[in-house]
Scaffold this motif. Structure first.
Motif, short mmCIF file in Angstrom:
data_model
loop_
_atom_site.label_atom_id
_atom_site.label_comp_id
_atom_site.label_asym_id
_atom_site.label_seq_id
_atom_site.Cartn_x
_atom_site.Cartn_y
_atom_site.Cartn_z
N LYS A 247 50.86 43.67 32.64
CA LYS A 247 50.00 43.42 34.02
C LYS A 247 49.18 42.39 34.07
O LYS A 247 49.15 41.47 34.84
N ALA A 248 48.39 42.10 32.89
CA ALA A 248 47.40 40.78 32.56
C ALA A 248 48.15 39.33 33.15
O ALA A 248 47.82 38.59 33.81
N ALA A 249 49.32 39.40 32.43
CA ALA A 249 50.24 38.22 32.52
C ALA A 249 50.63 37.96 34.05
O ALA A 249 50.51 36.88 34.55
N SER A 250 50.91 39.17 34.67
CA SER A 250 51.21 38.95 35.99
C SER A 250 50.24 38.56 37.02
O SER A 250 50.72 37.72 37.90
N LEU A 251 49.24 39.16 36.51
CA LEU A 251 47.99 38.78 37.46
C LEU A 251 47.62 37.20 37.39
O LEU A 251 47.14 36.55 38.31
N ILE A 252 47.92 36.81 36.19
CA ILE A 252 47.29 35.30 35.63
C ILE A 252 48.53 34.42 36.60
O ILE A 252 48.24 33.38 37.00
N LEU A 256 47.70 31.50 39.20
CA LEU A 256 47.90 29.96 38.61
C LEU A 256 49.21 29.38 39.15
O LEU A 256 49.33 28.36 38.99
N HIS A 257 50.23 30.25 39.37
CA HIS A 257 51.50 29.97 40.14
C HIS A 257 52.11 29.11 38.85
O HIS A 257 52.87 28.26 39.01
N ILE A 258 51.92 29.63 37.53
CA ILE A 258 52.78 29.15 36.60
C ILE A 258 53.07 30.36 35.69
O ILE A 258 52.20 31.53 35.44
N THR A 266 47.96 38.73 22.92
CA THR A 266 47.23 37.44 23.26
C THR A 266 48.06 36.64 24.51
O THR A 266 49.28 36.46 24.25
N LEU A 267 47.43 36.18 25.49
CA LEU A 267 47.96 35.21 26.57
C LEU A 267 47.44 34.02 26.45
O LEU A 267 46.26 33.65 26.48
N THR A 268 48.17 33.00 26.76
CA THR A 268 47.96 31.59 26.94
C THR A 268 48.49 30.97 28.09
O THR A 268 49.63 30.99 28.54
N ALA A 269 47.69 30.33 28.86
CA ALA A 269 47.84 29.61 30.18
C ALA A 269 47.33 28.60 30.41
O ALA A 269 46.09 28.30 29.95
N LEU A 281 38.91 35.85 35.07
CA LEU A 281 38.09 37.04 34.68
C LEU A 281 37.66 38.07 35.58
O LEU A 281 37.87 39.48 35.28
N ASN A 282 37.42 37.72 36.80
CA ASN A 282 37.25 38.68 37.98
C ASN A 282 38.34 39.58 38.16
O ASN A 282 38.18 40.81 38.36
N LYS A 283 39.54 38.88 38.21
CA LYS A 283 40.92 39.61 38.39
C LYS A 283 41.08 40.76 37.45
O LYS A 283 41.42 41.80 37.80
N LEU A 284 40.83 40.21 35.98
CA LEU A 284 41.35 41.27 35.21
C LEU A 284 40.16 42.38 34.97
O LEU A 284 40.66 43.41 34.92
N GLN A 285 39.02 42.04 35.38
CA GLN A 285 37.99 43.03 35.30
C GLN A 285 38.22 44.20 36.40
O GLN A 285 38.04 45.25 36.36
#
Length: 313
Positions: A247-252, A256-258, A266-269, A281-285
């Motif tokens: 879910k977090a990866a999809s939001l990011i 970021l469109h990437i 662990t997520l890296t972008a 951070l706001n979107k994840l919160q």
């Protein structure tokens, strides 16, 4: 003769051909007075050949080099008196002491006996070699040998110093001591041209860096400018719960469109701007996704080196 007061070295269209192989291919660059200028490149890239031409040890096939405004081919003896050169391997005589080496090289530099003695004592003190001054060089550690070799190159107090891999083979502590010595030389007004195989060293010391590959100048700029060329910072997040990873990866990804790299929790972008971190951070919160660790990593000189030289060694 009109001289450019800004530059210690001016290189224009420099080329060197050995038989049918072009080792240096139309390189043009300037080194500003008072800066540390780094030369980086894979083995065989042409940086050592370039350095040998600048220091008059090798004649160019074509192109020109000026040191403090003087053409190196027309005024070779004069320009040699303007710089010091420290190579990868110590040029000192191992069978005699540090003091004797410095005395001999001082006399070869034209100093009288009393002047040579005074300069020798100054250099022994400056490079913390007094305690071992009268010991045979064969008993010196690698760090002591490098410090002595640098001291020899500074006998005539040159304002331009070439350091060809000055810390090769040194342990981390001695390398750091050499870095401090180099910074001290710059503070005293020296201009330094540095080749090194340690990318961290170039990042730490150099004001500007030229990257050479296959004989060509592929990029030049400050460490920060070179890092900016290969991409921005990277955001790394460690999530509290592994079930939130997808879910977090999809939001990011959507923001970021990437594509975000995900490994367990662990997520890296990649980031175009560090201001994007706040929005992420706001979107994840808002999605009630908890984070236990966050870091923003800037590109390293390793990233720069591999990107600009296609990862070739």
């Amino acid at each position: 003769m009109i001289m450019n007061e800004e530059y210690a070295i001016e290189i224009n269209d420099l080329t060197k051909v050995f038989a049918k192989q072009t080792a240096v291919d139309h390189v043009s660059l300037n080194v500003k007075k008072g800066e540390v200028f780094g030369l980086l490149g894979p083995n065989g890239a042409g940086k050592t050949t370039t350095l040998r031409m600048i220091t008059t040890l090798l004649k160019p096939t074509s192109g020109s080099i000026k040191i403090f405004g003087y053409d190196t081919q027309k005024n070779d003896k004069l320009v040699r008196s303007m710089f010091g050169l420290t190579g990868q391997y110590a040029s000192v005589d191992e069978d005699i002491s540090a003091r004797e080496n410095l005395m001999i090289f001082s006399r070869l530099n034209g100093l009288t006996h009393s002047e040579a003695k005074k300069r020798t004592n100054e250099l022994l003190e400056e490079f913390s070699l007094q305690a071992s001054a009268d010991k045979s060089i064969s008993n010196f550690s690698g760090g002591m040998r490098r410090r002595l070799d640098l001291a020899v190159s500074l006998i005539s107090r040159p304002t331009l110093i070439f350091l060809d891999e000055p810390t090769t083979g040194l342990d981390p502590r001695t390398r750091t001591q050499m870095w401090d010595t180099i910074r001290s030389l710059v503070e005293q007004g020296s201009t330094i041209v540095l080749t090194t195989q340690y990318l961290e060293e170039a990042d730490e010391l150099a004001d500007r860096i030229a990257v050479i590959d296959h004989g060509k100048l592929v990029s030049i700029g400050s460490p920060a400018e070179l890092k900016a060329q290969v991409g921005g910072a990277k955001l790394q997040l460690e999530l509290l719960n592994s079930q939130d990873t997808t879910k977090a990866a999809s939001l990011i990804d959507d923001f970021l469109h990437i594509k975000t790299q995900a490994k367990k929790q662990t997520l890296t972008a990649p980031l175009e701007d560090t201001k994007q971190v706040t929005e992420i951070l706001n979107k994840l919160q808002e999605a009630a996704i908890s984070i236990v660790n966050l870091s923003v990593e800037q590109p390293s000189m390793d990233d720069v080196f591999f990107a600009l030289t296609a990862g070739k060694n």
